[in-house]
Design an enzyme around this catalytic site. Structure first.
Site, short mmCIF file in Angstrom:
data_model
loop_
_atom_site.label_atom_id
_atom_site.label_comp_id
_atom_site.label_asym_id
_atom_site.label_seq_id
_atom_site.Cartn_x
_atom_site.Cartn_y
_atom_site.Cartn_z
N ASN A 69 0.81 -1.33 0.11
CA ASN A 69 0.05 0.03 -0.04
C ASN A 69 0.80 1.13 0.08
O ASN A 69 1.71 1.43 1.02
CB ASN A 69 -0.84 0.00 1.15
CG ASN A 69 -1.86 0.80 1.17
OD1 ASN A 69 -1.70 2.25 0.43
ND2 ASN A 69 -2.86 1.03 2.14
N VAL A 70 0.76 2.01 -1.06
CA VAL A 70 1.74 3.18 -1.28
C VAL A 70 1.67 4.30 -0.11
O VAL A 70 2.31 5.45 0.07
CB VAL A 70 1.51 3.78 -2.84
CG1 VAL A 70 2.01 2.85 -3.68
CG2 VAL A 70 0.25 4.34 -2.72
N SER B 252 -2.52 14.22 -13.44
CA SER B 252 -4.16 14.10 -14.30
C SER B 252 -4.27 15.66 -14.45
O SER B 252 -3.77 16.73 -14.36
CB SER B 252 -5.02 13.79 -13.38
OG SER B 252 -6.22 14.23 -13.73
N TYR C 202 -8.93 15.15 -5.21
CA TYR C 202 -7.99 14.78 -6.36
C TYR C 202 -7.13 15.77 -7.06
O TYR C 202 -6.10 15.64 -7.25
CB TYR C 202 -8.72 13.86 -7.25
CG TYR C 202 -8.32 13.30 -8.46
CD1 TYR C 202 -7.73 12.01 -8.18
CD2 TYR C 202 -8.29 13.60 -9.79
CE1 TYR C 202 -7.20 11.18 -9.31
CE2 TYR C 202 -7.80 12.97 -10.71
CZ TYR C 202 -7.29 11.75 -10.70
OH TYR C 202 -6.68 10.86 -11.49
N LYS D 5 -3.38 16.02 -7.34
CA LYS D 5 -2.63 16.02 -8.73
C LYS D 5 -1.89 17.20 -8.92
O LYS D 5 -0.75 17.17 -9.70
CB LYS D 5 -3.60 15.58 -9.73
CG LYS D 5 -4.26 14.30 -9.76
CD LYS D 5 -3.06 13.26 -9.73
CE LYS D 5 -3.90 11.74 -9.78
NZ LYS D 5 -2.90 10.63 -9.90
N ILE E 116 -8.29 8.66 -20.08
CA ILE E 116 -7.79 7.30 -20.72
C ILE E 116 -8.42 6.00 -20.56
O ILE E 116 -9.30 5.82 -19.34
CB ILE E 116 -6.41 7.25 -20.00
CG1 ILE E 116 -5.58 8.25 -19.99
CG2 ILE E 116 -5.55 5.92 -20.76
CD1 ILE E 116 -5.40 9.18 -21.42
P1 NAP Z 1 -6.60 1.65 -12.23
O1 NAP Z 1 -7.20 0.93 -13.24
O2 NAP Z 1 -7.67 1.90 -11.11
O3 NAP Z 1 -5.55 1.43 -11.61
C1 NAP Z 1 -4.86 1.86 -10.44
C2 NAP Z 1 -4.26 0.74 -9.72
O4 NAP Z 1 -3.59 1.17 -8.27
C3 NAP Z 1 -5.44 -0.54 -9.11
O5 NAP Z 1 -4.93 -1.52 -9.37
C4 NAP Z 1 -5.38 -0.12 -7.84
O6 NAP Z 1 -5.65 -1.35 -6.86
C5 NAP Z 1 -3.95 0.46 -7.29
N1 NAP Z 1 -3.95 1.00 -6.01
C6 NAP Z 1 -4.96 2.00 -5.70
N2 NAP Z 1 -4.45 2.30 -4.41
C7 NAP Z 1 -3.59 1.69 -4.25
C8 NAP Z 1 -2.41 1.82 -2.94
N3 NAP Z 1 -2.92 2.57 -2.00
N4 NAP Z 1 -1.32 1.04 -3.01
C9 NAP Z 1 -1.13 0.41 -4.26
N5 NAP Z 1 -1.77 0.45 -5.22
C10 NAP Z 1 -2.98 0.94 -5.06
O7 NAP Z 1 -6.30 3.46 -12.73
P2 NAP Z 1 -5.73 3.86 -14.19
O8 NAP Z 1 -6.79 4.62 -14.91
O9 NAP Z 1 -4.83 3.04 -14.56
O10 NAP Z 1 -4.90 5.19 -13.35
C11 NAP Z 1 -3.48 5.03 -13.10
C12 NAP Z 1 -3.02 6.58 -12.64
O11 NAP Z 1 -3.30 7.58 -13.63
C13 NAP Z 1 -3.73 7.03 -11.25
O12 NAP Z 1 -2.73 7.95 -10.75
C14 NAP Z 1 -4.91 7.95 -11.86
O13 NAP Z 1 -5.01 8.90 -11.09
C15 NAP Z 1 -4.35 8.57 -13.11
N6 NAP Z 1 -5.25 8.90 -14.17
C16 NAP Z 1 -5.91 8.06 -14.82
C17 NAP Z 1 -6.78 8.77 -15.76
C18 NAP Z 1 -7.92 8.02 -16.66
O14 NAP Z 1 -8.58 8.37 -17.19
N7 NAP Z 1 -7.97 6.63 -16.34
C19 NAP Z 1 -6.53 10.22 -15.94
C20 NAP Z 1 -5.69 11.03 -15.41
C21 NAP Z 1 -4.96 10.45 -14.52
P3 NAP Z 1 -7.18 -1.51 -6.39
O15 NAP Z 1 -7.92 -2.20 -7.83
O16 NAP Z 1 -7.01 -2.32 -5.42
O17 NAP Z 1 -7.70 -0.20 -6.14
#
Ligand code: NAP
Length: 255
Positions: free
Chosen positions: A62-63, A153, A165, A169, A198
């Site tokens: 857990n980060v 983000s 958030y 960010k 994304i």
């Molecule tokens: P995602 O599919 O939900 O992947 C995030 C991963 O991080 C999940 O496997 C999650 O595990 C894990 N996680 C959550 N809390 C954690 C913790 N405390 N310690 C370790 N791992 C943890 O999300 P994503 O869309 O790929 O997003 C990745 C990054 O990009 C994030 O920082 C997000 O804010 C950023 N972002 C995403 C978007 C978008 O549109 N997708 C846009 C801008 C920025 P669980 O499944 O158990 O929660």
């Protein structure tokens, strides 16, 4: 720095972009350790990494928990024989308006401190802890070069419903800049990436009509792909004259 032969730690590698980064980096010859909270996600990423040119090693951590991050950096370092690159990717959101008046009752709902704190803990404290431990480990072992990449983000500009958030960010961008100044003397560069919308499980959780409305505002007319964000990760690793800045990869969307 070349991707091939580098030693990388990706947080949140059990899903979405973190999995994409892990597998593409290993596909390009990097040895990659990743962490996640989700056991199934960890197993799936490890399974998808079998047979790639680079190693893929998963850890549960857990980060947001200091002791777990300290252990993670040590374990990843030992498993890979050092580290060069950290990708601060793990992130969550817990959206809500700061205050909202109920039209019928007149009561004013408030964004809870718990929702604020959960997001700050994972999205800002997590990268702080991981970057601190990563940098300390490199300096203690006199290992260079190093690169810290943090996934911010488009919400860093301030997005309604996202007090927590957006603050986290935006904070990451400020820290990316100041870390570039503090860490350059140790041969460590930094960079942030601010994705727009994304196509990952986070986005797939949105109601289709809400998503369609959001994507109408994107000049390129669609969501981005994790692979397109990986290109930014690759650029930051490979360009030795890049540090302290944020790459916006958002299809031209302006919030
Ligand atoms: P995602 O599919 O939900 O992947 C995030 C991963 O991080 C999940 O496997 C999650 O595990 C894990 N996680 C959550 N809390 C954690 C913790 N405390 N310690 C370790 N791992 C943890 O999300 P994503 O869309 O790929 O997003 C990745 C990054 O990009 C994030 O920082 C997000 O804010 C950023 N972002 C995403 C978007 C978008 O549109 N997708 C846009 C801008 C920025 P669980 O499944 O158990 O929660």
């Amino acid at each position: 720095m070349q991707v091939n032969g580098s030693k990388v730690l990706v947080t949140g590698g059990g899903s979405g972009m973190g999995r994409e980064f892990t597998l593409r980096l290993a596909g390009a010859g990097a040895d990659v350790a990743f962490c996640d909270l989700n056991d199934q996600g960890i197993e799936e990423t490890i399974a998808a990494g079998v047979g790639l040119p680079g190693k893929v090693i998963g850890f549960k951590a857990n980060v947001a928990v200091e002791a777990e991050v300290v252990k993670l950096i040590g374990d990843a370092w030992d498993a890979l024989g050092g580290l060069n690159v950290l990708v601060n990717n793990a992130g969550i959101f817990r959206d809500g308006l700061l205050v909202k008046k109920n039209k019928e009752t007149g009561a004013v709902d408030r964004l809870s401190l718990a929702k604020w704190q959960q997001v700050i803990d994972v999205d800002l404290t997590g990268p702080f802890l991981a970057t601190r431990e990563f940098a300390a480990k490199l300096i203690e072992n006199d290992q260079r070069p190093g690169v810290v990449i943090s996934i911010s983000s488009i919400s860093r500009h301030g997005n309604q419903d996202q007090t927590n958030y957006s603050a986290a960010k935006a904070g990451l961008i400020a820290d990316t800049k100041l870390w570039s100044q503090e860490l350059a003397r140790y041969g460590i560069r930094t960079g942030a990436i601010a994705p727009g919308f994304i196509d990952t499980p986070i986005l797939q959780g949105m109601r289709p009509e809400v998503l369609a409305g959001v994507l109408k505002g994107v000049p390129l007319g669609r969501a981005g792909t994790p692979e397109e964000i990986f290109l930014a990760v690759k650029f930051i690793i490979e360009c030795d004259y890049f540090t302290g800045r944020c790459l916006d990869v958002d299809g031209g969307l302006i919030l």
